[in-house]
Design a protein around this motif. Structure first.
Motif, PDB file in Angstrom:
ATOM      1  N   ILE A  38      60.306  79.717 107.317  1.00  9.95           N
ATOM      2  CA  ILE A  38      58.965  79.346 106.858  1.00  9.95           C
ATOM      3  C   ILE A  38      58.125  80.617 106.975  1.00  9.95           C
ATOM      4  CG2 ILE A  38      57.045  77.723 107.126  1.00  9.95           C
ATOM      5  CD1 ILE A  38      59.015  76.251 109.200  1.00  9.95           C
ATOM      6  N   LYS A  39      57.885  81.258 105.849  1.00  9.44           N
ATOM      7  CA  LYS A  39      57.095  82.501 105.850  1.00  9.44           C
ATOM      8  C   LYS A  39      55.665  82.173 106.276  1.00  9.44           C
ATOM      9  CE  LYS A  39      60.072  85.431 103.748  1.00  9.44           C
ATOM     10  NZ  LYS A  39      60.560  86.712 104.167  1.00  9.44           N
ATOM     11  N   SER A  40      55.129  82.978 107.164  1.00 12.12           N
ATOM     12  CA  SER A  40      53.791  82.770 107.744  1.00 12.12           C
ATOM     13  C   SER A  40      53.688  81.444 108.491  1.00 12.12           C
ATOM     14  CB  SER A  40      52.684  82.824 106.679  1.00 12.12           C
ATOM     15  OG  SER A  40      52.818  83.971 105.901  1.00 12.12           O
ATOM     16  N   GLY A  41      54.832  80.905 108.896  1.00  9.06           N
ATOM     17  CA  GLY A  41      54.839  79.614 109.589  1.00  9.06           C
ATOM     18  C   GLY A  41      54.170  79.630 110.949  1.00  9.06           C
ATOM     19  N   ARG A  42      53.965  80.816 111.524  1.00 13.53           N
ATOM     20  CA  ARG A  42      53.305  80.895 112.832  1.00 13.53           C
ATOM     21  C   ARG A  42      51.786  80.884 112.709  1.00 13.53           C
ATOM     22  NH1 ARG A  42      56.259  84.940 116.932  1.00 13.53           N
ATOM     23  NH2 ARG A  42      54.766  83.921 118.309  1.00 13.53           N
ATOM     24  N   ASP A  43      51.299  81.077 111.496  1.00 13.52           N
ATOM     25  CA  ASP A  43      49.856  81.033 111.251  1.00 13.52           C
ATOM     26  C   ASP A  43      49.367  79.599 111.471  1.00 13.52           C
ATOM     27  OD1 ASP A  43      47.296  80.982 110.188  1.00 13.52           O
ATOM     28  OD2 ASP A  43      47.798  82.390 108.568  1.00 13.52           O
ATOM     29  N   SER A  44      48.325  79.429 112.285  1.00 17.33           N
ATOM     30  CA  SER A  44      47.857  78.071 112.593  1.00 17.33           C
ATOM     31  C   SER A  44      47.318  77.353 111.355  1.00 17.33           C
ATOM     32  CB  SER A  44      46.786  78.114 113.692  1.00 17.33           C
ATOM     33  OG  SER A  44      45.726  78.934 113.258  1.00 17.33           O
ATOM     34  N   LYS A  45      47.005  78.126 110.313  1.00 14.32           N
ATOM     35  CA  LYS A  45      46.506  77.490 109.088  1.00 14.32           C
ATOM     36  C   LYS A  45      47.640  77.118 108.119  1.00 14.32           C
ATOM     37  CE  LYS A  45      43.554  80.803 108.931  1.00 14.32           C
ATOM     38  NZ  LYS A  45      42.672  81.909 108.812  1.00 14.32           N
ATOM     39  N   SER A  46      48.869  77.461 108.497  1.00 16.47           N
ATOM     40  CA  SER A  46      50.002  77.173 107.610  1.00 16.47           C
ATOM     41  C   SER A  46      50.257  75.662 107.545  1.00 16.47           C
ATOM     42  CB  SER A  46      51.263  77.893 108.106  1.00 16.47           C
ATOM     43  OG  SER A  46      52.413  77.314 107.506  1.00 16.47           O
ATOM     44  N   LYS A  47      50.096  75.100 106.351  1.00 19.06           N
ATOM     45  CA  LYS A  47      50.272  73.655 106.170  1.00 19.06           C
ATOM     46  C   LYS A  47      51.754  73.281 106.337  1.00 19.06           C
ATOM     47  CE  LYS A  47      49.583  70.012 102.781  1.00 19.06           C
ATOM     48  NZ  LYS A  47      50.583  70.011 101.707  1.00 19.06           N
ATOM     49  N   ILE A  48      52.620  74.068 105.725  1.00 22.69           N
ATOM     50  CA  ILE A  48      54.066  73.798 105.833  1.00 22.69           C
ATOM     51  C   ILE A  48      54.517  73.934 107.286  1.00 22.69           C
ATOM     52  CG2 ILE A  48      56.382  74.474 105.067  1.00 22.69           C
ATOM     53  CD1 ILE A  48      55.263  75.512 102.518  1.00 22.69           C
ATOM     54  N   GLY A  49      53.968  74.957 107.959  1.00 24.95           N
ATOM     55  CA  GLY A  49      54.321  75.192 109.365  1.00 24.95           C
ATOM     56  C   GLY A  49      53.982  73.995 110.242  1.00 24.95           C
ATOM     57  N   ALA A  50      52.891  73.307 109.908  1.00 24.91           N
ATOM     58  CA  ALA A  50      52.478  72.141 110.707  1.00 24.91           C
ATOM     59  C   ALA A  50      53.319  70.918 110.361  1.00 24.91           C
ATOM     60  CB  ALA A  50      51.002  71.853 110.468  1.00 24.91           C
ATOM     61  N   ILE A  51      53.619  70.756 109.089  1.00 22.63           N
ATOM     62  CA  ILE A  51      54.391  69.578 108.645  1.00 22.63           C
ATOM     63  C   ILE A  51      55.829  69.642 109.157  1.00 22.63           C
ATOM     64  CG2 ILE A  51      55.455  68.554 106.557  1.00 22.63           C
ATOM     65  CD1 ILE A  51      52.736  69.057 105.170  1.00 22.63           C
ATOM     66  N   ILE A  52      56.385  70.852 109.089  1.00 21.75           N
ATOM     67  CA  ILE A  52      57.760  71.011 109.569  1.00 21.75           C
ATOM     68  C   ILE A  52      57.720  71.132 111.087  1.00 21.75           C
ATOM     69  CG2 ILE A  52      59.844  72.447 109.510  1.00 21.75           C
ATOM     70  CD1 ILE A  52      59.145  73.114 106.617  1.00 21.75           C
ATOM     71  N   ASP A  53      57.790  69.983 111.743  1.00 15.34           N
ATOM     72  CA  ASP A  53      57.776  69.955 113.194  1.00 15.34           C
ATOM     73  C   ASP A  53      58.938  69.080 113.643  1.00 15.34           C
ATOM     74  OD1 ASP A  53      56.860  70.719 115.610  1.00 15.34           O
ATOM     75  OD2 ASP A  53      55.151  69.351 115.655  1.00 15.34           O
TER      76      ASP A  53
END
Ligand SMILES: [Zn+2]
Length: 245
Positions: A38-53
């Motif tokens: 997940i590119k930029s997945g560590r960014d707290s604003k990343s929508k994909i990063g939050a959904i993929i939990d």
């Protein structure tokens, strides 16, 4: 060649990768176990990063390149996030154990839609609190063992074919399976199942018995037996860390 794939998926695990990205591993409906970045997945604003939990059921879109272990995730939509599981310590513990089993014992890219459906079903039952988390986990473990190809044959003596249901005591040998009192002379009994424990095993493997109540001690014995059985067949398997058995 790069293909664009879309599939339902359960998130098994998510780890940090570099300063900005995350790598997640999924059990997917259409492609089996898959890992992706997940590119930029560590960014707290990343929508994909939050959904993929971990534990979430998502609809996933990823770019698949052959001969690449880590695919590129381009989109994820949340289907279910199981809020009741996530607020209950016991449910979290046993759900984590299920995710761990899939992460450690399934083969990358090996498709098993039945296993995927079983996974979704057990999470649905855990979410609803259909039975105690520990019992649901044990049911899943038996199903999972079967899907890996090591199904336990419970009803008949492996040696003489006698029905085991009416036996006072049932015996087990890791090499040979379940057997009856009479065949004890020929096969070494490595585990002894008194009538009640054997009946519980039967109930857990068969849906027709419906919900069951089992003491903690007994269900622990069964889980330990199943874990041992699994490590007998898969020597690399060293037990379930989430349960620390
Ligand atoms: Zn027999």
């Amino acid at each position: 060649m790069t293909k664009i794939n879309k599939t339902r998926a359960i998130v098994l695990r998510k780890i940090n990768y570099s300063d900005t990205s995350k790598i997640a591993t999924f059990y997917t409906e259409e492609f089996g176990r898959v890992s992706g970045i997940i590119k930029s997945g560590r960014d707290s604003k990343s929508k994909i990063g939050a959904i993929i939990d971990q534990m979430n059921l998502v609809e996933l879109v990823f770019y698949q390149k052959e001969n690449r272990d880590i695919q590129l995730i381009s989109q994820a939509d949340l289907i279910l996030h199981y809020p009741h599981i996530k607020e209950d310590y016991e449910k979290i513990k046993y759900s984590s154990a299920i995710l761990e089993l899939l992460y450690t014992l399934t083969i990358e890219n090996e498709i098993n839609r039945k296993l995927f459906r079983g996974l979704i079903k057990i999470f649905e039952l855990l979410e609803k609190g259909y039975e105690e988390a520990k019992i649901l986990f044990t049911r899943f473990l038996i199903f999972f063992i079967k899907e890996l190809g090591y199904e336990l044959q419970l009803t008949k003596c492996k040696h003489c074919q006698k029905e085991l249901e009416k036996e006072e005591t049932v015996f087990f040998n890791f090499e040979s399976g379940f057997f009856c009192e009479e065949c004890k002379i020929q096969i070494q009994a490595e585990v002894v199942f008194e009538k009640e424990l054997y009946k519980i095993m039967l109930c857990l493997t068969n849906k027709k018995y419906g919900k069951i109540k089992i003491s903690n001690k007994k269900i622990d014995r069964i889980i330990m037996f199943l874990v041992k059985y699994l490590s007998f067949h898969i020597p690399e398997f060293k037990g379930i860390k989430s349960l620390s058995y």
